[in-house]
Design an enzyme around this catalytic site. Structure first.
Site, short mmCIF file in Angstrom:
data_model
loop_
_atom_site.label_atom_id
_atom_site.label_comp_id
_atom_site.label_asym_id
_atom_site.label_seq_id
_atom_site.Cartn_x
_atom_site.Cartn_y
_atom_site.Cartn_z
N SER A 61 0.81 -1.09 -0.11
CA SER A 61 -0.09 -0.11 0.00
C SER A 61 0.98 1.25 -0.08
O SER A 61 2.02 1.31 0.43
CB SER A 61 -0.88 -0.07 1.26
OG SER A 61 -1.82 -1.24 1.43
N1 SAH Z 1 -0.83 -4.31 3.72
C1 SAH Z 1 -0.38 -4.91 2.51
C2 SAH Z 1 -1.35 -4.88 1.67
C3 SAH Z 1 -1.31 -5.93 0.62
S1 SAH Z 1 -2.62 -6.11 -0.72
C4 SAH Z 1 0.79 -4.28 2.23
O1 SAH Z 1 0.93 -3.20 2.26
O2 SAH Z 1 1.78 -5.01 1.76
C5 SAH Z 1 -4.00 -6.88 0.12
C6 SAH Z 1 -3.49 -8.26 0.47
O3 SAH Z 1 -4.92 -8.84 0.86
C7 SAH Z 1 -3.04 -9.09 -0.62
O4 SAH Z 1 -1.77 -9.64 -0.11
C8 SAH Z 1 -4.04 -10.07 -0.77
O5 SAH Z 1 -3.67 -11.65 -0.97
C9 SAH Z 1 -4.64 -10.09 0.58
N2 SAH Z 1 -6.02 -10.77 0.58
C10 SAH Z 1 -7.24 -10.60 -0.29
N3 SAH Z 1 -8.22 -11.23 0.20
C11 SAH Z 1 -8.06 -11.92 1.33
C12 SAH Z 1 -8.45 -12.76 2.27
N4 SAH Z 1 -9.92 -12.95 2.02
N5 SAH Z 1 -8.05 -13.18 3.22
C13 SAH Z 1 -6.91 -12.75 3.57
N6 SAH Z 1 -6.07 -12.16 2.78
C14 SAH Z 1 -6.42 -11.51 1.54
#
Ligand code: SAH
Length: 215
Positions: A61
């Site tokens: 993010s």
């Molecule tokens: N906070 C992270 C954002 C990653 S993007 C960062 O800054 O690196 C969002 C993440 O949510 C992705 O890695 C995706 O695989 C995960 N995600 C999406 N749906 C999900 C679910 N149902 N349960 C767990 N993780 C999920």
């Protein structure tokens, strides 16, 4: 790894200008090296105020969004936090600096492995993770004082509201249409009454049902 203090200071100043006033949040951003969570190809852009691609088609993010959501959580060292969407682990590490313990769930095993390596390298020990579907939350560890979701849900997941403690705050992006998503603040008062407040427009990767089959 190539930490550049000047770029980091420039980023912190930009976050201040954008309205991040909580000094503990700013200090956490200053202390957690974002380059550790950014893929090798984008190392030179680690301190730009932008989201960047990580493995499995996901993103780390934007620092402003990380700072904003963290500020809205009103954390302190007593709090037990649930995070959905570990991704790179950057947001998790920021939370870990500001609360007692973070429980973080990710649906991609490979992302979780890289994130765990980064926590180890940075000697952060108050994070517990698991592979799972965040829609279900983490029943065994509930209730949580704070919940942060970093993938956009179509609707506020009911299980997460249930697992939020009284006097709890949940911050999450909501919206099925990527062009029309908002950060929502869900508050539970001392009696368990729930209120919702729509905050700023954002663009997050979707929250997907189930654990990922492949990387
Ligand atoms: N906070 C992270 C954002 C990653 S993007 C960062 O800054 O690196 C969002 C993440 O949510 C992705 O890695 C995706 O695989 C995960 N995600 C999406 N749906 C999900 C679910 N149902 N349960 C767990 N993780 C999920």
């Amino acid at each position: 790894m190539n930490e550049n203090p000047a770029l980091k200071i420039r980023l912190i100043m930009e976050l201040r200008r954008q309205g991040i006033s909580n000094t503990e949040v700013l200090s956490a951003i200053e202390r957690v090296p974002r380059e550790v969570f950014v893929p090798p190809t984008f190392q030179d852009r680690a301190y730009e105020n932008i989201a960047l691609p990580i493995a499995s088609g996901q993103t780390i993010s934007q620092p402003y969004v990380v700072a904003y959501m963290t500020q809205m959580l009103e954390l302190d060292k007593m709090r037990k936090v649930l995070e959905i969407g570990t991704g790179s682990g950057y947001q998790t590490a920021i939370l870990a600096k500001l609360c007692r313990r973070v429980y973080s769930i990710e649906r991609y095993r490979n992302l979780l492995q890289s994130a765990e390596e980064a926590f180890k390298a940075l000697k952060i020990t108050n994070i517990t993770t698991k592979v799972g579907d965040g829609h279900k939350g983490w029943k065994e560890q509930a209730p949580f004082d704070r919940i942060l979701v970093t993938a956009a849900a179509e609707e506020i997941p009911e299980n997460l509201v249930t697992q939020l403690a009284n006097d709890g705050i949940m911050i999450l992006p909501v919206g099925a249409d990527p062009a029309n998503q908002h950060i929502v603040k869900v508050t539970k008062d001392g009696k368990g009454e729930v209120t919702e407040e729509q905050l700023l427009p954002v663009r997050f990767v979707p929250m997907v049902q189930g654990v990922a089959e492949e990387t």
